[in-house]
Design a protein around this motif. Structure first.
Motif, PDB file in Angstrom:
ATOM      1  N   SER A 104     -12.048  -3.443   0.757  1.00  0.00           N
ATOM      2  CA  SER A 104     -10.359  -3.620   0.499  1.00  0.00           C
ATOM      3  C   SER A 104      -9.826  -2.131   1.254  1.00  0.00           C
ATOM      4  O   SER A 104      -9.368  -1.158   0.804  1.00  0.00           O
ATOM      5  CB  SER A 104     -10.065  -3.285  -1.126  1.00  0.00           C
ATOM      6  N   PHE A 105     -10.121  -2.164   2.693  1.00  0.00           N
ATOM      7  CA  PHE A 105      -9.590  -0.887   3.470  1.00  0.00           C
ATOM      8  C   PHE A 105      -8.072  -0.882   3.170  1.00  0.00           C
ATOM      9  O   PHE A 105      -7.819   0.115   3.495  1.00  0.00           O
ATOM     10  CB  PHE A 105     -10.137  -1.396   4.720  1.00  0.00           C
ATOM     11  N   ASP A 106      -7.355  -2.001   3.189  1.00  0.00           N
ATOM     12  CA  ASP A 106      -5.857  -1.842   3.143  1.00  0.00           C
ATOM     13  C   ASP A 106      -5.463  -0.772   1.772  1.00  0.00           C
ATOM     14  O   ASP A 106      -4.765  -0.221   2.212  1.00  0.00           O
ATOM     15  CB  ASP A 106      -5.211  -3.251   2.735  1.00  0.00           C
ATOM     16  N   ARG A 107      -6.262  -0.893   0.898  1.00  0.00           N
ATOM     17  CA  ARG A 107      -5.938   0.008  -0.193  1.00  0.00           C
ATOM     18  C   ARG A 107      -6.226   1.564   0.099  1.00  0.00           C
ATOM     19  O   ARG A 107      -5.522   2.468  -0.439  1.00  0.00           O
ATOM     20  CB  ARG A 107      -6.611  -0.459  -1.696  1.00  0.00           C
ATOM     21  N   VAL A 108      -7.156   1.461   0.725  1.00  0.00           N
ATOM     22  CA  VAL A 108      -7.686   2.933   1.088  1.00  0.00           C
ATOM     23  C   VAL A 108      -6.451   3.602   1.827  1.00  0.00           C
ATOM     24  O   VAL A 108      -6.291   4.862   1.854  1.00  0.00           O
ATOM     25  CB  VAL A 108      -9.002   2.926   1.947  1.00  0.00           C
ATOM     26  N   PHE A 109      -6.206   2.932   2.935  1.00  0.00           N
ATOM     27  CA  PHE A 109      -5.169   3.496   4.078  1.00  0.00           C
ATOM     28  C   PHE A 109      -3.804   3.706   3.319  1.00  0.00           C
ATOM     29  O   PHE A 109      -2.957   4.600   3.483  1.00  0.00           O
ATOM     30  CB  PHE A 109      -4.984   2.527   5.203  1.00  0.00           C
ATOM     31  N   LEU A 110      -3.459   2.814   2.540  1.00  0.00           N
ATOM     32  CA  LEU A 110      -2.140   3.085   1.563  1.00  0.00           C
ATOM     33  C   LEU A 110      -2.268   4.260   0.561  1.00  0.00           C
ATOM     34  O   LEU A 110      -1.181   4.870   0.471  1.00  0.00           O
ATOM     35  CB  LEU A 110      -1.782   1.556   0.851  1.00  0.00           C
ATOM     36  N   LEU A 111      -3.485   4.600   0.011  1.00  0.00           N
ATOM     37  CA  LEU A 111      -3.673   5.706  -0.902  1.00  0.00           C
ATOM     38  C   LEU A 111      -3.381   6.885  -0.190  1.00  0.00           C
ATOM     39  O   LEU A 111      -3.021   7.757  -0.281  1.00  0.00           O
ATOM     40  CB  LEU A 111      -4.938   5.505  -1.410  1.00  0.00           C
TER      41      LEU A 111
END
Length: 305
Positions: A164-171
């Motif tokens: 779930s890389f999208d969540r990583v970058f948003l975080l």
């Protein structure tokens, strides 16, 4: 409270440096975004993007720095760089495999904002501490940055393992923005603004450059800083790629290794910042560079055996 609020900005932007430049995004770019590229091509593109961002910062920083001194716009320009960096980082959450140019473009913009913002961030410190405590508080900022970015990376680990890389970058984008707020709310810009100069910014920079050339110790420092900082930046940018591709670490193991590295780096920052005020900044810098060189040589030898 002013000094702590200043140091917390290091907690904010260090998460970008660790997650987006060192740990997660390079692996994501190489293994997902540029997966279809020729062998070695993704790494070359990654290196080019990092070099491009650093070159833009090197050329633009003297100009915007002079403008900040003329107008007293240090916090305003830092806010602008922050918003650009946060927006570019958050935008990487919507990348799709194969969007190589877009991924590199967003990375370059975000890295320019990160590196360029440091100019104004560092410039605020002399206004809130005495000259004798600059090294100590600089070390505190770096140490908190290492610890904060380590916490952010630990929070990212489950999402990295699940893809779930999208969540990583948003975080990371949210982390960068939220932890920056204390600086803008509590830290004043006490650096005095002189009378408006009659000469242009370019004329002022040319005059400053002539003075640097005439001051041989200062000129040697700039040359040395350019050379050793470029080596450090390159090592940081390729650390995760080196661990995964050369040493055979999995993505999860690479991130766990970097968590341990952040702990040792935090200890070093807290210790060496205060030590530099006692022993002198040059001695401490040279000592740390000797350690850097020894570690890099050891890493190279470990892969050739």
């Amino acid at each position: 409270m002013e000094r702590v609020s200043w140091a917390l900005y290091d907690v904010a932007n260090s998460a970008f440096s660790l997650v987006m430049i060192t740990a997660v995004f390079p692996l994501y770019f190489s293994g997902v975004i540029a997966k279809g590229e020729a062998p070695g091509s993704a790494d070359a593109l990654w290196g080019t993007a990092i070099a491009t961002a650093m070159a833009v910062v090197a050329v633009s920083s003297p100009l915007v720095g002079a403008l900040a001194d003329r107008r007293g716009w240090r916090k305003q320009l830092l806010a602008l760089y922050l918003l650009i960096g946060v927006a570019a980082t958050a935008s990487t959450a919507w990348l799709e495999p194969g969007q190589v140019a877009l991924a590199l473009g967003l990375l370059v913009v975000a890295n320019i904002a990160f590196e360029g913002g440091l100019v104004f961030y560092d410039a605020l410190l002399p206004g809130i501490v005495t000259a004798e405590k600059v090294g100590r508080w600089s070390g505190i900022g770096w140490g908190l940055g290492y610890l904060g970015s380590m916490v952010c990376l630990v929070l990212c680990l489950p999402w990295v393992e699940s893809g779930s890389f999208d969540r990583v970058f948003l975080l990371v984008a949210l982390w960068w923005f939220v932890w920056s707020l204390p600086l803008f709310l509590k830290v004043p810009d006490r650096i005095p603004v002189g009378p408006p100069p009659r000469e242009s910014v370019f004329t002022q920079l040319a005059r400053t450059w002539r003075r640097i050339r005439q001051n041989r110790p200062l000129f040697r420092f700039f040359i040395a800083y350019f050379l050793y900082n470029d080596g450090i930046a390159t090592t940081i940018a390729f650390a995760a790629l080196y661990a995964s591709q050369t040493l055979g670490f999995s993505a999860a193991d690479t991130l766990k290794l970097l968590v341990v590295v952040q702990l040792s780096a935090a200890l070093g920052a807290f210790t060496l910042g205060a030590l530099s005020d006692r022993l002198g900044h040059v001695r401490v810098i040279v000592g740390t560079l000797v350690v850097w060189c020894a570690v890099i040589v050891a890493a190279v030898m470990a892969t050739t055996e």
